[in-house]
Design a protein around this motif. Sequence first.
Motif, PDB file in Angstrom:
ATOM      1  N   LYS A  14       0.823  -1.212   0.000  1.00  0.00           N
ATOM      2  CA  LYS A  14       0.000   0.000   0.000  1.00  0.00           C
ATOM      3  C   LYS A  14       0.860   1.267   0.000  1.00  0.00           C
ATOM      4  N   ALA A  15       2.128   1.091  -0.300  1.00  0.00           N
ATOM      5  CA  ALA A  15       3.091   2.207  -0.353  1.00  0.00           C
ATOM      6  C   ALA A  15       3.245   2.886   1.002  1.00  0.00           C
ATOM      7  N   GLN A  16       3.195   2.102   2.060  1.00  0.00           N
ATOM      8  CA  GLN A  16       3.388   2.608   3.406  1.00  0.00           C
ATOM      9  C   GLN A  16       4.658   2.004   4.009  1.00  0.00           C
ATOM     10  N   PRO A  17       5.352   2.753   4.851  1.00  0.00           N
ATOM     11  CA  PRO A  17       6.618   2.259   5.415  1.00  0.00           C
ATOM     12  C   PRO A  17       6.402   1.268   6.545  1.00  0.00           C
ATOM     13  N   HIS A  18       7.316   0.300   6.651  1.00  0.00           N
ATOM     14  CA  HIS A  18       7.339  -0.614   7.792  1.00  0.00           C
ATOM     15  C   HIS A  18       8.067   0.022   8.975  1.00  0.00           C
ATOM     16  N   GLY A  19       9.060   0.842   8.679  1.00  0.00           N
ATOM     17  CA  GLY A  19       9.936   1.374   9.719  1.00  0.00           C
ATOM     18  C   GLY A  19      10.093   2.879   9.600  1.00  0.00           C
ATOM     19  N   PRO A  20      11.062   3.453  10.326  1.00  0.00           N
ATOM     20  CA  PRO A  20      11.232   4.912  10.348  1.00  0.00           C
ATOM     21  C   PRO A  20      11.701   5.465   9.014  1.00  0.00           C
ATOM     22  N   LEU A  21      11.181   6.641   8.660  1.00  0.00           N
ATOM     23  CA  LEU A  21      11.587   7.336   7.447  1.00  0.00           C
ATOM     24  C   LEU A  21      12.702   8.324   7.756  1.00  0.00           C
ATOM     25  N   ALA A  56       4.848   8.077  -3.505  1.00  0.00           N
ATOM     26  CA  ALA A  56       5.581   6.811  -3.494  1.00  0.00           C
ATOM     27  C   ALA A  56       4.764   5.699  -4.128  1.00  0.00           C
ATOM     28  N   LYS A  57       5.478   4.714  -4.647  1.00  0.00           N
ATOM     29  CA  LYS A  57       4.869   3.532  -5.242  1.00  0.00           C
ATOM     30  C   LYS A  57       4.987   2.354  -4.278  1.00  0.00           C
ATOM     31  N   PRO A  58       4.079   1.403  -4.362  1.00  0.00           N
ATOM     32  CA  PRO A  58       4.242   0.180  -3.571  1.00  0.00           C
ATOM     33  C   PRO A  58       5.596  -0.470  -3.850  1.00  0.00           C
ATOM     34  N   LEU A  59       6.244  -0.925  -2.801  1.00  0.00           N
ATOM     35  CA  LEU A  59       7.533  -1.640  -2.839  1.00  0.00           C
ATOM     36  C   LEU A  59       8.712  -0.742  -3.223  1.00  0.00           C
ATOM     37  N   GLU A  60       8.533   0.572  -3.135  1.00  0.00           N
ATOM     38  CA  GLU A  60       9.633   1.502  -3.407  1.00  0.00           C
ATOM     39  C   GLU A  60      10.690   1.404  -2.306  1.00  0.00           C
ATOM     40  N   SER A  61      11.939   1.631  -2.674  1.00  0.00           N
ATOM     41  CA  SER A  61      13.055   1.438  -1.755  1.00  0.00           C
ATOM     42  C   SER A  61      13.203   2.575  -0.753  1.00  0.00           C
ATOM     43  N   MET A  62      13.534   2.188   0.479  1.00  0.00           N
ATOM     44  CA  MET A  62      14.011   3.139   1.485  1.00  0.00           C
ATOM     45  C   MET A  62      15.247   2.546   2.168  1.00  0.00           C
TER      46      MET A  62
END
Length: 552
Positions: free
Chosen positions: A361-368, A388-394
Motif C-alpha cells: 500500500k506504499a506505506q513504510p514498515h519502519g522509520p523514514l 511513493a509507489k508500492p515496494l519503493e526502496s528506502m
Amino acid sequence: MKNIIKSTIVLAAAAVLASGCIKETFPTGSTQTKDQVSQQPSAIDGILNSVPAAMVTTDTAGYLSGSSGVHWDFGIAAIHMITEFMLEDVATLGDNPYYNRFYPWCLNQAQDDRYIYCAYFWDCYYPWIKSCNDVISLIDPETTLAQSQSQLGQALTYRAAFYLDLARLFIPKENKYIEIPDEIKGLTVPIVTEKTSEQDAGNNPRAPREEMYEFILNDLALAEKLLKDKGVNPNIPNIGVVYGLMARAYLEMGAEGDAGAYDNAIKYADLAISASGKTPLTMDEWQDPVNGFNKATANNSWLWGVGCTSENFNNICCYAAMMSCEGQWGYAPLSQLGINKATYEKINDNDFRKTSWLDEKAQPHGPLAGSAADGNVFIYGNDENPAAKPLESMKFRPAQGNCTNYTVGNAMDAVMMRIEEMWFIKMEALAKTGKVGDAANLLKEFMDLRILDKSYTTARISDEQSFIDEMFFQKRVEFWGEGILIFDYKRLDKGITRGYEGTNHPAVWTFNCEGRSPQWNIVITRAEHQANKGIVNNPDPSQFVPNWTGAE
C-alpha cells in the motif's frame, strides 16, 4: 524535473584520470624525480588517495563533461547499479521508466563494442589500476617503514579488487543464447602492471583465468603481509578486506573446479570475520534513518566503504541522487526504484530486511529519513516529485538522513564489502564440498539474526541444489542493490524473471532469461581492441533475449 545540473563540478582526481592511455612513465613536467617522490610518503599519499576519490567522483571517466553528456558517470557505485539492472530484483516503478538513466542495461541495448555502455567498465577500472601501479612502482616491497608498508598494501589490495571485478565481468560463461567461441573460453582481461611498457600494452592478450587468479592472489598475499597489523579502517583497504577478496577469489576458483579452492574460500571467509571483528548488521543499524547504508563507520558490518564528499559530486550525477528515493532531488524520486514484486512476496513477514521497501500500500514498515514533513513528501509527493509507489526502496538513506539539501544528502559512502558476504561465501563453499548439513546450519544461524521470531527453518533443504537455491534467494534479499550479486548469478548459472502476471517491472524490459544472460559477458571496448592487437573480444549480447509478451 525542476532540479538542474550545476555547472561547476570539482574533480578531485582529474589529473589522474585525464588520459585513457595506460602508461607507467612519470609526468614529463614534474619538478621531482621518481626516486625523490619515493622517499616522500606524503607525496605517495596524494597518488594513493586519488584512487578512492576517483572511484566516487562525478565525471570520473569524462562521460558527463565529454560529448556523451550522460548523468550516470560516477564511478564504482554507478558500476554497481549497472550490474544490478542486468538482474531482476531492482524494479523501476516510476511512471516514466526512462528517468532511470541506466535504461540501456535494463533493456540490454547497445551493449557491443561501439558504445560507451560496455566501455565504461574499461574506462574506470584501468585508470584506477594505473594509479595503483604508480604507487606500487614507488615503494620497495621489502620496506620496513610502517607508512610505506601501509601504502603499498593498500595499493596492492585496490589493484587486486579491480582485477577480480574485471576478471569476473569479462570472462565469458556459457549460456543458452550465444555460443562462446573456443578461442575466448577462460579468458579474462589483459594484465597491466607497474612494469608494463607502452609497447607491451599494444600487444597484451587477455590473461587466462588461471594466470589472472595467480596474479590477484600474489598481490593479496603481499598485501596480507603488509597490512596484518595495521588495524581495520573501513574507509580504506585493510586486512579484513584482503581476506575477503581472497574468499571471493577462491569461491570463483572452486566453481571452476580448482582443487582445494572451496576449502580456501572457507578458510579466508573465517579469517575475514575473525581478523576484522565485524558482525552482521543489527535491525537498528539496518533501519537507521540517518546512517542506513550510507556510512561505513556507522555500523560494525562494513569491511570496506568508499567515502564521497561534496567535492566529489554534483546534485544529480551521483549515487544518492540515483538510489536514495527519500531524497528530494535528482533522479531517484522520479525513477522510484523498488524491489521485484515476486521477490518481495517471498520474504518472511518477520524478516526485518523487508522494511527496506514500502509495503503493497506504499506505506513504510519502519522509520523514514528526515523530518515528518520530509516523510510526507516521500509518501504523498509534492509539486516536484510523485507519490511513493508500492515496494519503493528506502534502503539507501540520504547521508545524515538529509532529504532536502543535496550537498549534505549526496555525501553517501558506497558499500564495497560487508561481513555478511563472508557468511554466504562460507555457506556456499561448505555445500559445494558436500557439507550441506553444515551449510544449512550456518544459514539457520544467519537467518536467526534476520527473522525476529527465529522461526526460520531449513527443513525443506534436502540436497545441495535445494540449499543453493534457498541460500541464493536469501543472499539476493541481503544484498539488494549493492552491486555484488551479478557474480553469484553468473557463477551459479541463475536466470532472471522480470515478465510474469502482476510484474512491477516496466513492460519495455520484462524479458526473461533461462540460465545465464549473455549480457553478463561484458564486451571489451573498441578503443582497446583497436589499440591492443592481442585482444579477442566477447560476442555482442544485445537484445538476444526476447521480451515477455504475457502469452507464456
